[in-house]
Design an enzyme around this catalytic site. Structure first.
Site, PDB file in Angstrom:
ATOM      1  N   TRP A  35       0.828  -1.215   0.000  1.00  0.00           N
ATOM      2  CA  TRP A  35       0.000   0.000   0.000  1.00  0.00           C
ATOM      3  C   TRP A  35       0.862   1.266   0.000  1.00  0.00           C
ATOM      4  O   TRP A  35       0.378   2.340  -0.342  1.00  0.00           O
ATOM      5  CB  TRP A  35      -0.990   0.024   1.177  1.00  0.00           C
ATOM      6  N   GLU A  48      -5.565   0.743   6.007  1.00  0.00           N
ATOM      7  CA  GLU A  48      -5.689   1.240   7.379  1.00  0.00           C
ATOM      8  C   GLU A  48      -6.762   0.480   8.147  1.00  0.00           C
ATOM      9  O   GLU A  48      -6.605   0.192   9.333  1.00  0.00           O
ATOM     10  CB  GLU A  48      -5.980   2.748   7.387  1.00  0.00           C
ATOM     11  N   GLN A  53      -5.497  -3.710  14.776  1.00  0.00           N
ATOM     12  CA  GLN A  53      -5.422  -4.955  15.562  1.00  0.00           C
ATOM     13  C   GLN A  53      -4.824  -6.129  14.796  1.00  0.00           C
ATOM     14  O   GLN A  53      -5.008  -7.279  15.190  1.00  0.00           O
ATOM     15  CB  GLN A  53      -6.817  -5.363  16.073  1.00  0.00           C
ATOM     16  N   LEU A  91      -9.346 -12.552   9.400  1.00  0.00           N
ATOM     17  CA  LEU A  91      -8.829 -11.266   9.894  1.00  0.00           C
ATOM     18  C   LEU A  91      -9.496 -10.863  11.209  1.00  0.00           C
ATOM     19  O   LEU A  91      -8.962 -10.065  11.960  1.00  0.00           O
ATOM     20  CB  LEU A  91      -9.080 -10.150   8.873  1.00  0.00           C
ATOM     21  N   TYR A 131      -8.202   8.119  14.471  1.00  0.00           N
ATOM     22  CA  TYR A 131      -6.943   7.570  13.965  1.00  0.00           C
ATOM     23  C   TYR A 131      -6.999   7.391  12.440  1.00  0.00           C
ATOM     24  O   TYR A 131      -6.121   7.876  11.708  1.00  0.00           O
ATOM     25  CB  TYR A 131      -6.603   6.222  14.637  1.00  0.00           C
ATOM     26  N   ASP A 149      -1.742   5.847  17.505  1.00  0.00           N
ATOM     27  CA  ASP A 149      -2.117   4.443  17.682  1.00  0.00           C
ATOM     28  C   ASP A 149      -1.215   3.870  18.772  1.00  0.00           C
ATOM     29  O   ASP A 149      -0.470   4.613  19.421  1.00  0.00           O
ATOM     30  CB  ASP A 149      -2.021   3.658  16.364  1.00  0.00           C
ATOM     31  N   CYS A 203      11.316   0.789  18.398  1.00  0.00           N
ATOM     32  CA  CYS A 203      10.800   1.146  19.726  1.00  0.00           C
ATOM     33  C   CYS A 203       9.697   0.152  20.098  1.00  0.00           C
ATOM     34  O   CYS A 203       8.540   0.511  20.315  1.00  0.00           O
ATOM     35  CB  CYS A 203      10.287   2.585  19.717  1.00  0.00           C
ATOM     36  N   CYS A 210      17.403   0.800  21.271  1.00  0.00           N
ATOM     37  CA  CYS A 210      17.758   2.219  21.426  1.00  0.00           C
ATOM     38  C   CYS A 210      19.075   2.593  20.724  1.00  0.00           C
ATOM     39  O   CYS A 210      19.158   3.670  20.116  1.00  0.00           O
ATOM     40  CB  CYS A 210      17.797   2.607  22.894  1.00  0.00           C
ATOM     41  N   CYS A 213      18.408   3.706  17.310  1.00  0.00           N
ATOM     42  CA  CYS A 213      17.278   4.633  17.139  1.00  0.00           C
ATOM     43  C   CYS A 213      17.744   6.014  16.653  1.00  0.00           C
ATOM     44  O   CYS A 213      18.665   6.601  17.230  1.00  0.00           O
ATOM     45  CB  CYS A 213      16.545   4.770  18.468  1.00  0.00           C
ATOM     46  N   CYS A 219      15.558  11.341  23.632  1.00  0.00           N
ATOM     47  CA  CYS A 219      14.646  10.431  24.317  1.00  0.00           C
ATOM     48  C   CYS A 219      14.904  10.370  25.823  1.00  0.00           C
ATOM     49  O   CYS A 219      15.977   9.969  26.270  1.00  0.00           O
ATOM     50  CB  CYS A 219      14.789   9.027  23.721  1.00  0.00           C
TER      51      CYS A 219
HETATM   52 FE1  SF4 Z   1      12.270   4.204  21.747  1.00  0.00          FE
HETATM   53 FE2  SF4 Z   1      13.649   6.141  22.893  1.00  0.00          FE
HETATM   54 FE3  SF4 Z   1      14.754   3.755  22.547  1.00  0.00          FE
HETATM   55 FE4  SF4 Z   1      14.251   5.336  20.450  1.00  0.00          FE
HETATM   56  S1  SF4 Z   1      15.689   5.735  22.105  1.00  0.00           S
HETATM   57  S2  SF4 Z   1      13.868   3.138  20.600  1.00  0.00           S
HETATM   58  S3  SF4 Z   1      12.355   6.336  21.088  1.00  0.00           S
HETATM   59  S4  SF4 Z   1      13.000   4.226  23.845  1.00  0.00           S
END
Ligand code: SF4
Length: 380
Positions: A35, A48, A53, A91, A131, A149, A203, A210, A213, A219
């Site tokens: 999509w 969407e 779920q 589904l 949403y 969400d 996350c 992290c 990330c 964060c």
């Molecule tokens: Fe999630 Fe923060 Fe870790 Fe990034 S740094 S994955 S936002 S907890």
């Protein structure tokens, strides 16, 4: 009051710093989902609806088959509900399929076949909440509309170090404010998808990655090392117990399937005939009365086959299942049920059905692919 306003402006300034690194990361790492190759608002809307779920990898073949069968709003509006249910089987949450058809009819009759191009207009359609309206408006129409969400809630609570229960209305309202502030600017659809992608791939609920990330510098949970403990969720109340009986009623090589009323837990789905019983009722005694009232058949020889259990969001069902034969020469007379059919056991599960029916049929050796639904895990 002034302090609260200051802290909310501070949060908004902080969160907006993630915009650029998040979009850069998304450009380099986004999953190639079918999509995402489409700019057709209809196709995006269907994705969407299916993704609510349900896991992404489960949705892909369903979305492809659905778009092949109903390539546009008109074809969906004209489809029989049974055809839609058949493509939806597995589904779960069939109300989504019913709402899609209802909304498609409205789009054809009131919007000349075009999806409304604002979140406000989309929310007028059945089954489209805040949403989905935000998702379709931003992704398909490039509107600066926010969305929240489960993934976004997790990302925001960790980034901002929100250590209150996320079920509290004030917390959710605050997150919508944050999401609205963050989405303002170029590429709102990509920004929303990037947030959800981050929640789905890095996350994650457990063991967030992290070090990989793109927004770790901003964060709070990463700084404090408590990402695993966020978001804080209210403990769910235990689902209420519910007892019911169901009957496999044979006539020659076929068994009786009935379609549930449009309201209720299994609205519009096919199941073995039966009904709810009280906590202290003798199941076999009640079975005859229930079948007489629901389908007008007198039953003899009810043999207990076993019981299955199924947990819905708020109910814990124990279903006692019997094999029965009906007195000869009787006709089915439905009370509240919508329709009935005599079908071969091997084709029963091709009708739209819910989890308990699938489990009950397994007691008789009739199986089909397991349900695709994975409640509580979205977009992973
Ligand atoms: Fe999630 Fe923060 Fe870790 Fe990034 S740094 S994955 S936002 S907890």
């Amino acid at each position: 009051m002034k302090r609260a306003t200051d802290s909310s402006s501070q949060r908004i300034r902080e969160i907006r710093k993630i915009r650029a690194p998040l979009l850069r990361w998304y450009d380099a790492n986004r999953r190639d989902l079918p999509w995402r190759r489409s700019s057709d608002p209809y196709a995006i809307w269907i994705s969407e609806a299916m993704l609510q779920q349900t896991r992404v990898d489960t949705v892909i073949p369903y979305w492809e088959r659905f778009l092949e069968a109903f390539p546009d709003v008109e074809s969906l509006a004209q489809a029989e509900l049974d055809e839609i249910y058949t493509l939806w089987t597995g589904l779960g949450y069939y109300s989504r399929a019913r709402n899609l058809k209802h909304a498609a009819e409205t789009i054809v009759t009131e919007h000349a076949g075009q999806l409304p191009n604002t979140a406000e207009g989309l929310r007028e359609l059945k089954g489209i909440g805040r949403y989905t309206a935000g998702a379709v408006a931003s992704i398909a129409f490039d509107r600066e509309e926010p969305l929240i969400d489960g993934n976004v809630i997790r990302v925001f609570t960790r980034l901002l170090g929100i250590r209150e229960e996320t079920t509290a209305k004030t917390v959710i309202d605050g997150l919508w404010v944050i999401a609205s502030a963050l989405v303002r600017g170029p590429r709102p659809g990509d920004l929303n998808q990037a947030l959800m992608e981050l929640g789905a791939t890095l996350c994650t609920p457990r063991n967030p990655d992290c070090p990989a990330c793109p927004v770790r510098r901003h964060c709070d949970a990463n700084r404090r090392g408590d990402a695993d403990r966020l978001p804080i969720k209210k403990k769910r109340s235990k689902p209420k117990p519910m007892r019911a009986v169901a009957a496999w009623i044979e006539r020659g090589a076929k068994i009786l399937a009935v379609r549930c009323p449009e309201e209720g837990l299994m609205a519009g789905l096919w199941e073995l005939p039966g009904g709810e019983i009280g906590p202290k009722d003798e199941a076999k005694d009640r079975l005859g009365e229930i079948l007489r009232a629901a389908i007008g058949l007198e039953i003899h020889h009810a043999e207990s086959i076993g019981r299955i259990e199924h947990v819905f969001t708020h109910r814990h069902l124990v279903l006692e299942v019997f094999r029965c034969r009906a007195e000869k020469g009787q006709r089915v007379r439905l009370d509240r049920l919508q329709a009935h059919r005599w079908v071969r056991p091997s084709t029963f599960l091709e009708l739209a059905h819910a989890g308990p029916t699938r489990k009950a049929m397994m007691l008789f050796g009739v199986t089909r692919e397991p349900s695709a639904r994975t409640a509580g895990r979205t977009r992973t």
